[in-house]
Scaffold this active site. Sequence first.
Site, PDB file in Angstrom:
ATOM      1  N   TYR A   1       5.299  16.132  -2.047  1.00  0.00           N
ATOM      2  CA  TYR A   1       5.445  14.750  -1.566  1.00  0.00           C
ATOM      3  C   TYR A   1       4.251  14.379  -0.685  1.00  0.00           C
ATOM      4  O   TYR A   1       3.630  13.321  -0.863  1.00  0.00           O
ATOM      5  CB  TYR A   1       6.746  14.606  -0.789  1.00  0.00           C
ATOM      6  CG  TYR A   1       6.905  13.285  -0.077  1.00  0.00           C
ATOM      7  CD1 TYR A   1       7.403  12.171  -0.739  1.00  0.00           C
ATOM      8  CD2 TYR A   1       6.550  13.141   1.265  1.00  0.00           C
ATOM      9  CE1 TYR A   1       7.543  10.949  -0.099  1.00  0.00           C
ATOM     10  CE2 TYR A   1       6.685  11.928   1.921  1.00  0.00           C
ATOM     11  CZ  TYR A   1       7.179  10.835   1.239  1.00  0.00           C
ATOM     12  OH  TYR A   1       7.310   9.630   1.878  1.00  0.00           O
TER      13      TYR A   1
ATOM     14  N   LYS B   1       1.170  11.604  -0.886  1.00  0.00           N
ATOM     15  CA  LYS B   1       0.908  10.641   0.187  1.00  0.00           C
ATOM     16  C   LYS B   1      -0.578  10.652   0.568  1.00  0.00           C
ATOM     17  O   LYS B   1      -1.144   9.613   0.922  1.00  0.00           O
ATOM     18  CB  LYS B   1       1.769  10.945   1.413  1.00  0.00           C
ATOM     19  CG  LYS B   1       3.262  10.704   1.232  1.00  0.00           C
ATOM     20  CD  LYS B   1       3.592   9.228   1.000  1.00  0.00           C
ATOM     21  CE  LYS B   1       3.481   8.405   2.264  1.00  0.00           C
ATOM     22  NZ  LYS B   1       3.927   6.995   2.054  1.00  0.00           N
TER      23      LYS B   1
END
Length: 361
Positions: A160, A164
């Site tokens: 994740y 980002k």
Amino acid sequence: MEQAEAEPARGRVTRTRLTEHVPKAKRCTVIGGSGFLGQHMVEQLLARGYAVNVFDMRQSFEDPRVHFFLGDLCSAQDLCPAVKGVSTVFHCASPPPSSSNRELFYRVNYLGTKNVIETCREAGVQKLILTSSASVVFNGSDVKNGSEDLPYATHPIDYYTKTKILQEQAVLDASDPDGNFLTTAIRPHGIFGPRDTNMVPVLVDAARKGKMKFIIGNGKNLVDFTFVDNVVHGHILAAERLSRDSSLCGKAFHITNDDPIPFWTFLSRILTGLNYEAPKYRIPYWVAYYLACLLSLLAMLLSPLVQLQPTFTPMRVALAGTFHYYSCEKAKRAMGYRPLVTMDDAVARTVQSFRHLQRVK
């Protein structure tokens, strides 16, 4: 915005138009406006006199002042009507970090954001404000009063966070003052507050299952937790101060409560405020970390036979047992940022909002 894998019902879901008497500079779109942060963003923007569009996969609240659009973030056809005619776009859409769907992370955080950039440019949007994360510079080891000069993590704590990083790089690289398209990124850390769908509910669920008895490490590691109203305040300040000759163009800024607190003290204050016992037994950090690595390896080896999702992961151990707090000095200088809500008030307001989850003694 929690991008689901189900196909959304696309299109406008209200007939309200952006208030015509509101100047274009005060017209904005919140991508992910139905999520936890997004709803608070919409409320504060409305309170400050902005006309607001919301683009999301779902509509989670009703407000006759808001123009809602439903659609897929990766579809320019879906997104274009929501950003047409506005000056500023706030992009705070993201899948929940707890998901294990790597494809979804890449599709939404990176490919979806590239679509946001191109669609905003074509629609004549002047400013794009991204909700990033301070974790983009966190490698899993101590960060004390980290500045924005820290390099991106070479070993991000999870996939994740890797997406980002890609997302933030794409947004900041797209800033083009000469072309009248300006971008900046806000990096909050540990967002919490009323209507939180992740931190407090997960914490309470773990306490109910007897999983909040242990402190990892010595319990002294300082961490930033940031009240949602302060995060929103940072976004709006950035939008209002972002101009062709400002120091915000193409830059990222840490936004926190500017008041780091021991990780386990914060969790304990939430738990005891809701009548649960605070963690009291201690596990040495490296014992916990290697145990988590073994459990993750076991889950991987057994994955062809059974799907296991250990709650005790190396990432969570690193987050719980290391220092990771960040300096807001750059945001103070560039946009005049100061937290609106103190940590004490923020915790009290959060606990009060979750009284329905308290333990009945």
